[in-house]
Structure formats: C-alpha cells, structure tokens
Design a protein around this motif. Sequence first.
Motif, short mmCIF file in Angstrom:
data_model
loop_
_atom_site.label_atom_id
_atom_site.label_comp_id
_atom_site.label_asym_id
_atom_site.label_seq_id
_atom_site.Cartn_x
_atom_site.Cartn_y
_atom_site.Cartn_z
N GLU A 61 0.70 -1.11 -0.09
CA GLU A 61 -0.06 -0.08 0.07
C GLU A 61 0.79 1.27 0.17
O GLU A 61 0.45 2.25 -0.72
N ASN A 62 1.95 1.17 0.71
CA ASN A 62 2.95 2.61 0.80
C ASN A 62 3.93 2.52 -0.10
O ASN A 62 4.85 3.45 -0.06
N THR A 63 3.94 1.65 -1.25
CA THR A 63 5.09 1.89 -2.21
C THR A 63 4.99 2.98 -3.08
O THR A 63 3.93 3.38 -3.37
#
Length: 186
Positions: free
Chosen positions: A165-167
């Motif tokens: 999700e935080n890529t």
Amino acid sequence: IQAISGLAQSFGKPLLCGNMRWQDGSLPDGLLPYLIEELNGIKLGLIGVTAPLDAYQPFNVVVRPPKECMPALIKEVKDKGAQLILVLSHLGQKHDVEFLESVTGVDILVGGHSHDRINPPLLVNNALIVQAGQYGEVLGRLDLEIDKDTAKVLRYSAQLIPVVENTPEDAGVLEVVKKEQQRAQR
C-alpha cells in the motif's frame, strides 16, 4: 494480433517477438524480433519470444518453437554487434529451462507466462532466469556487474520487492497508465 500495431504506437516502441510471423513470413506491423540497445558502453541484444500456442492459429500467424528459430536470431543479433543477449520470454518457467538447455548464447532470460516468482535466479547453460510472479504483486530487480571488455556477467544479485500500500508511485508509470486509460475511453 490486429492490436499489435496500436499497442506499439501507444507504447512508443515496437513489441518484441522473434518467433511470430504472418503465414507469408512477414512481420506483423508493430512487431520486431529484436532490438539492440547500448547501455554504459555495452551493446545489449533484446530478443522476444512467445509460446507457440494453438490459440494463435485463427489469426493466420505462425509461431515457431523458440528452439528452432532462436539460434539464428542470436547469431544475427551478435553479428550486428550485441555483446550480451537478454531474452524476454513468454514461454513459462518449465519451457524457459527446456529452451536454455538446448540453445546457447543467452546471458539473461526474463520470463513470464507461468507467473512464477523465481528467487534466487536459476542458472541454466550459463544463462540467468528471472521471473517476478504475476499482476504486479512484486517488482523484480536484477543487478548485474558486467565486465566492460568481455561483456560477461561477473556478479549478480536479485530480489523480489513486494508492492504494498505504501509503495511510492512512479510519475512516469502513472503518466503511461493515464494515457492508456484515455486511449481505452476513446
């Protein structure tokens, strides 16, 4: 098969497939068997291959088994100055291994079709095989140290990087996606 030309135009580069031709032997528009790119003073030959599936027959194309056509393509690319050969394969891991067991001259094979996550890379007939799974769940990274004089791979490291999700998003990739969405809407 009719979509190849449009896809090549929208991507700004030809699609690579060295074993697909129209029945008369000509290449479909937008398709090239290979490219030669220079990277840091080393000429890299990029050759594409796809699986010879029965599903192609209704489209009046012939897809030759890579074992038959790749030796001549590898020679042609090397004769044109390529020092390192990278094959972009849509054969699947099992067939990639079989292919490399019977054909020499490939240094790196980036695979697809079977959706395998290959880590560490496989080494078959002095060629590295990598594959990063499916659907963008992971990014595959292969770092190479190459001898500038011989163009031989001295060392390598590989990793599969999970896309979470935080890529961080990549502006270039987002722009391509936006253009493709606009093209699909048209």
